[in-house]
Enzyme design. Structure first.
Site, mmCIF file in Angstrom:
data_model
loop_
_atom_site.group_PDB
_atom_site.id
_atom_site.type_symbol
_atom_site.label_atom_id
_atom_site.label_comp_id
_atom_site.label_asym_id
_atom_site.label_seq_id
_atom_site.Cartn_x
_atom_site.Cartn_y
_atom_site.Cartn_z
ATOM 1 N N HIS A 59 89.235 94.684 18.658
ATOM 2 C CA HIS A 59 87.938 95.375 18.629
ATOM 3 C C HIS A 59 87.359 95.255 17.231
ATOM 4 C CE1 HIS A 59 86.109 99.171 17.025
ATOM 5 N NE2 HIS A 59 85.238 98.895 17.974
ATOM 6 N N ASN A 61 83.487 96.385 15.050
ATOM 7 C CA ASN A 61 82.168 97.001 15.118
ATOM 8 C C ASN A 61 81.653 97.150 13.690
ATOM 9 O OD1 ASN A 61 81.041 100.247 14.916
ATOM 10 N ND2 ASN A 61 79.904 98.772 16.142
ATOM 11 N N TYR A 62 80.443 96.659 13.428
ATOM 12 C CA TYR A 62 79.812 96.867 12.125
ATOM 13 C C TYR A 62 78.386 97.337 12.356
ATOM 14 C CZ TYR A 62 83.967 94.892 10.220
ATOM 15 O OH TYR A 62 85.295 94.699 9.899
ATOM 16 N N GLY A 212 68.539 107.944 27.042
ATOM 17 C CA GLY A 212 68.094 106.614 27.470
ATOM 18 C C GLY A 212 69.062 105.486 27.166
ATOM 19 N N SER A 213 70.261 105.814 26.682
ATOM 20 C CA SER A 213 71.206 104.745 26.349
ATOM 21 C C SER A 213 71.757 104.097 27.618
ATOM 22 C CB SER A 213 72.357 105.309 25.510
ATOM 23 O OG SER A 213 72.993 106.369 26.187
ATOM 24 N N ARG A 214 72.203 102.840 27.461
ATOM 25 C CA ARG A 214 72.727 102.088 28.601
ATOM 26 C C ARG A 214 74.219 102.379 28.722
ATOM 27 N NH1 ARG A 214 72.146 96.309 27.442
ATOM 28 N NH2 ARG A 214 69.916 96.685 27.560
#
Length: 255
Positions: A59, A61-62, A212-214
Protein backbone atom coordinates in the site's frame (compact mmCIF):
# COMPACT_ATOMS: atom_id res chain seq x y z
CA UNK A 1 -2.61 -9.71 -8.74
CA UNK A 2 -6.02 -10.71 -7.41
CA UNK A 3 -7.06 -7.11 -6.86
CA UNK A 4 -5.11 -3.91 -7.43
CA UNK A 5 -6.31 -0.35 -7.54
CA UNK A 6 -5.00 3.17 -7.93
CA UNK A 7 -6.94 6.20 -6.73
CA UNK A 8 -6.09 9.72 -7.85
CA UNK A 9 -8.29 12.10 -5.92
CA UNK A 10 -8.79 15.85 -6.04
CA UNK A 11 -11.55 16.92 -3.69
CA UNK A 12 -12.67 20.31 -2.39
CA UNK A 13 -15.59 21.78 -0.55
CA UNK A 14 -16.47 22.42 3.07
CA UNK A 15 -14.98 20.25 5.78
CA UNK A 16 -17.62 18.29 7.68
CA UNK A 17 -17.82 18.87 11.43
CA UNK A 18 -16.79 15.26 12.06
CA UNK A 19 -13.70 15.61 9.85
CA UNK A 20 -12.78 18.94 11.50
CA UNK A 21 -13.16 17.34 14.93
CA UNK A 22 -10.86 14.51 13.86
CA UNK A 23 -8.20 17.02 12.76
CA UNK A 24 -8.50 19.11 15.91
CA UNK A 25 -8.03 15.95 17.97
CA UNK A 26 -4.50 15.66 16.56
CA UNK A 27 -3.58 19.25 17.35
CA UNK A 28 -4.87 21.28 14.41
CA UNK A 29 -6.09 24.76 15.37
CA UNK A 30 -8.88 25.42 12.86
CA UNK A 31 -10.84 28.68 13.01
CA UNK A 32 -14.10 28.29 11.09
CA UNK A 33 -16.15 31.14 9.61
CA UNK A 34 -19.86 30.69 10.37
CA UNK A 35 -19.02 27.08 11.14
CA UNK A 36 -17.54 26.52 7.66
CA UNK A 37 -14.03 25.47 6.68
CA UNK A 38 -13.24 25.43 2.95
CA UNK A 39 -10.66 22.76 2.07
CA UNK A 40 -8.97 21.11 -0.86
CA UNK A 41 -7.15 17.79 -0.79
CA UNK A 42 -5.35 15.80 -3.43
CA UNK A 43 -3.47 12.58 -3.46
CA UNK A 44 -2.55 9.32 -5.10
CA UNK A 45 -2.95 5.95 -3.40
CA UNK A 46 -2.69 2.30 -4.34
CA UNK A 47 -3.33 -1.07 -2.75
CA UNK A 48 -2.18 -4.32 -4.37
CA UNK A 49 -3.39 -7.74 -3.20
CA UNK A 50 -1.47 -10.55 -4.94
CA UNK A 51 -2.83 -14.03 -5.61
CA UNK A 52 0.32 -15.77 -4.40
CA UNK A 53 0.68 -15.82 -0.58
CA UNK A 54 4.47 -15.50 -0.99
CA UNK A 55 4.05 -12.06 -2.59
CA UNK A 56 3.22 -9.37 0.01
CA UNK A 57 0.35 -6.93 -0.17
CA UNK A 58 1.61 -3.38 -0.70
CA UNK A 59 0.00 0.00 0.00
CA UNK A 60 1.16 3.54 -0.64
CA UNK A 61 -0.53 6.92 -0.34
CA UNK A 62 0.83 10.46 -0.75
CA UNK A 63 -1.39 13.49 -0.28
CA UNK A 64 -1.60 17.27 0.14
CA UNK A 65 -4.20 19.08 2.25
CA UNK A 66 -5.09 22.76 2.45
CA UNK A 67 -7.64 24.56 4.65
CA UNK A 68 -8.73 28.21 4.49
CA UNK A 69 -9.53 29.67 7.89
CA UNK A 70 -11.95 32.45 8.85
CA UNK A 71 -9.36 35.23 8.41
CA UNK A 72 -8.29 34.00 4.96
CA UNK A 73 -5.02 32.40 6.07
CA UNK A 74 -4.31 28.93 4.73
CA UNK A 75 -2.99 25.92 6.57
CA UNK A 76 -1.33 23.23 4.44
CA UNK A 77 0.40 19.93 5.07
CA UNK A 78 1.57 16.77 3.35
CA UNK A 79 1.11 13.20 4.50
CA UNK A 80 1.55 9.68 3.28
CA UNK A 81 3.66 6.58 3.36
CA UNK A 82 4.44 3.18 1.87
CA UNK A 83 4.09 -0.09 3.77
CA UNK A 84 4.35 -3.84 3.17
CA UNK A 85 2.06 -6.59 4.46
CA UNK A 86 3.51 -10.06 3.87
CA UNK A 87 1.65 -13.29 4.61
CA UNK A 88 4.98 -15.03 5.27
CA UNK A 89 8.20 -13.42 6.44
CA UNK A 90 11.11 -13.21 4.02
CA UNK A 91 13.93 -11.27 5.65
CA UNK A 92 15.67 -10.49 2.36
CA UNK A 93 12.46 -8.88 1.06
CA UNK A 94 11.97 -6.90 4.28
CA UNK A 95 15.53 -5.55 4.18
CA UNK A 96 15.24 -4.60 0.49
CA UNK A 97 11.91 -2.81 1.06
CA UNK A 98 13.11 -0.80 4.05
CA UNK A 99 16.55 0.02 2.59
CA UNK A 100 14.95 1.42 -0.56
CA UNK A 101 12.66 3.67 1.47
CA UNK A 102 15.55 4.70 3.72
CA UNK A 103 17.59 5.77 0.69
CA UNK A 104 14.70 7.95 -0.50
CA UNK A 105 14.43 9.60 2.94
CA UNK A 106 18.19 9.99 3.41
CA UNK A 107 18.45 12.22 0.32
CA UNK A 108 16.60 14.87 2.33
CA UNK A 109 17.44 14.30 6.01
CA UNK A 110 19.02 11.34 7.81
CA UNK A 111 16.58 11.76 10.70
CA UNK A 112 13.49 11.13 8.54
CA UNK A 113 13.65 7.35 7.98
CA UNK A 114 13.95 6.31 11.67
CA UNK A 115 11.26 8.82 12.66
CA UNK A 116 8.81 7.79 9.94
CA UNK A 117 9.58 4.08 10.27
CA UNK A 118 8.55 4.23 13.94
CA UNK A 119 5.50 6.33 13.05
CA UNK A 120 4.49 3.64 10.53
CA UNK A 121 4.86 0.83 13.11
CA UNK A 122 2.78 2.84 15.58
CA UNK A 123 0.12 3.88 13.07
CA UNK A 124 -0.62 0.49 11.48
CA UNK A 125 -1.29 -1.05 14.88
CA UNK A 126 -4.37 -3.21 15.36
CA UNK A 127 -4.91 -2.40 19.00
CA UNK A 128 -7.52 -5.06 19.70
CA UNK A 129 -5.16 -7.74 18.30
CA UNK A 130 -1.90 -6.41 19.76
CA UNK A 131 -0.18 -6.65 16.37
CA UNK A 132 0.77 -4.50 13.39
CA UNK A 133 -0.94 -4.80 10.04
CA UNK A 134 2.37 -5.63 8.37
CA UNK A 135 6.14 -5.11 8.59
CA UNK A 136 5.80 -1.36 8.12
CA UNK A 137 7.74 1.03 5.96
CA UNK A 138 7.34 4.78 6.39
CA UNK A 139 4.36 6.92 7.40
CA UNK A 140 3.97 10.63 8.19
CA UNK A 141 1.25 13.25 8.45
CA UNK A 142 0.82 16.98 9.12
CA UNK A 143 4.27 17.77 7.64
CA UNK A 144 4.38 21.53 6.98
CA UNK A 145 8.05 22.46 7.31
CA UNK A 146 10.69 23.51 6.36
CA UNK A 147 8.86 24.84 3.24
CA UNK A 148 6.14 23.69 0.88
CA UNK A 149 8.58 23.09 -1.99
CA UNK A 150 11.07 21.16 0.17
CA UNK A 151 8.36 18.89 1.61
CA UNK A 152 6.98 18.36 -1.91
CA UNK A 153 10.42 17.28 -3.15
CA UNK A 154 10.66 14.81 -0.25
CA UNK A 155 7.19 13.40 -0.99
CA UNK A 156 8.17 12.98 -4.66
CA UNK A 157 11.28 11.03 -3.64
CA UNK A 158 9.11 8.72 -1.53
CA UNK A 159 6.64 8.19 -4.38
CA UNK A 160 9.45 7.41 -6.83
CA UNK A 161 10.71 4.72 -4.43
CA UNK A 162 7.46 2.72 -4.65
CA UNK A 163 8.31 0.75 -7.81
CA UNK A 164 11.93 -0.14 -6.89
CA UNK A 165 10.98 -1.12 -3.32
CA UNK A 166 8.15 -3.47 -4.37
CA UNK A 167 8.40 -4.78 -7.94
CA UNK A 168 11.64 -6.78 -7.40
CA UNK A 169 9.86 -8.63 -4.54
CA UNK A 170 6.90 -9.41 -6.81
CA UNK A 171 9.19 -10.74 -9.56
CA UNK A 172 11.12 -12.85 -7.05
CA UNK A 173 8.05 -14.67 -5.74
CA UNK A 174 5.17 -14.49 -8.23
CA UNK A 175 5.92 -17.99 -9.55
CA UNK A 176 6.55 -19.61 -6.15
CA UNK A 177 4.46 -22.70 -5.51
CA UNK A 178 2.05 -22.63 -2.57
CA UNK A 179 -0.22 -25.02 -0.71
CA UNK A 180 -3.93 -24.74 0.17
CA UNK A 181 -2.82 -24.25 3.82
CA UNK A 182 -0.66 -21.27 2.82
CA UNK A 183 -3.55 -19.79 0.87
CA UNK A 184 -5.77 -20.19 3.94
CA UNK A 185 -3.24 -18.31 6.09
CA UNK A 186 -3.22 -15.52 3.50
CA UNK A 187 -7.01 -15.27 3.83
CA UNK A 188 -6.76 -15.03 7.62
CA UNK A 189 -4.08 -12.32 7.38
CA UNK A 190 -6.27 -10.41 4.96
CA UNK A 191 -8.95 -10.47 7.63
CA UNK A 192 -6.60 -8.46 9.83
CA UNK A 193 -6.02 -6.04 6.95
CA UNK A 194 -9.77 -5.47 6.72
CA UNK A 195 -10.04 -4.97 10.49
CA UNK A 196 -7.40 -2.23 10.47
CA UNK A 197 -8.80 -0.41 7.45
CA UNK A 198 -12.38 -0.35 8.69
CA UNK A 199 -11.73 0.28 12.39
CA UNK A 200 -8.61 2.50 12.54
CA UNK A 201 -7.52 3.92 9.19
CA UNK A 202 -7.79 7.72 9.13
CA UNK A 203 -8.05 7.93 5.34
CA UNK A 204 -11.01 5.56 5.28
CA UNK A 205 -12.72 7.51 8.06
CA UNK A 206 -12.11 10.85 6.33
CA UNK A 207 -13.49 9.53 3.04
CA UNK A 208 -16.62 8.18 4.67
CA UNK A 209 -17.16 11.53 6.43
CA UNK A 210 -16.79 13.56 3.21
CA UNK A 211 -20.20 14.36 1.66
CA UNK A 212 -20.61 13.04 -1.88
CA UNK A 213 -17.53 10.81 -1.75
CA UNK A 214 -17.37 7.68 -3.90
CA UNK A 215 -17.70 4.80 -1.45
CA UNK A 216 -16.34 2.19 -3.89
CA UNK A 217 -13.08 4.13 -4.22
CA UNK A 218 -12.74 4.53 -0.44
CA UNK A 219 -13.16 0.77 0.03
CA UNK A 220 -10.82 -0.09 -2.86
CA UNK A 221 -8.22 -1.12 -0.29
CA UNK A 222 -10.23 -4.14 0.83
CA UNK A 223 -9.29 -7.54 -0.65
CA UNK A 224 -11.74 -9.51 -2.79
CA UNK A 225 -11.72 -12.33 -0.24
CA UNK A 226 -10.76 -12.66 3.42
CA UNK A 227 -11.48 -15.07 6.25
CA UNK A 228 -12.06 -15.16 9.98
CA UNK A 229 -11.80 -18.34 12.05
CA UNK A 230 -12.73 -18.58 15.68
CA UNK A 231 -9.68 -18.49 18.02
CA UNK A 232 -7.25 -19.51 15.28
CA UNK A 233 -3.68 -19.93 16.56
CA UNK A 234 -0.80 -21.21 14.38
CA UNK A 235 1.48 -23.98 15.68
CA UNK A 236 4.57 -22.90 17.64
CA UNK A 237 7.78 -22.52 15.57
CA UNK A 238 5.76 -22.55 12.32
CA UNK A 239 6.25 -20.09 9.46
CA UNK A 240 2.87 -18.62 10.42
CA UNK A 241 4.02 -18.08 14.02
CA UNK A 242 7.23 -16.45 12.71
CA UNK A 243 5.41 -13.60 10.98
CA UNK A 244 3.18 -13.07 14.02
CA UNK A 245 6.25 -12.54 16.20
CA UNK A 246 7.49 -9.73 13.92
CA UNK A 247 4.02 -8.15 13.80
CA UNK A 248 3.93 -8.06 17.59
CA UNK A 249 7.52 -6.87 17.97
CA UNK A 250 8.66 -4.69 15.04
CA UNK A 251 12.27 -5.09 13.88
CA UNK A 252 14.95 -2.71 12.69
CA UNK A 253 15.54 -4.02 9.15
CA UNK A 254 18.35 -1.74 7.97
CA UNK A 255 21.06 -1.90 10.66
Amino acid sequence: FEKAGVNVSVVFGLLSEEAARQMRSRGKSLKAKDGKLPFCAMGVSSVIHPKNPHVPTMHFNYRYFEIEEADGTKQWWFGGGTDLTPTYLNEEDAVHFHKTLKEACDKHDLKLYPKYKKWCDDYFYIKHRGERRGIGGIFFDDVDSPSKEEVFQFVKSCAKAVVPCYIPIVKRHCHDSFTPEEKLWQQLRRGRYVEFNLVYDRGTKFGLLTPGSRIESILMSLPLTARWEYMHTPPESSKEAEILEVLRNPKDWVH
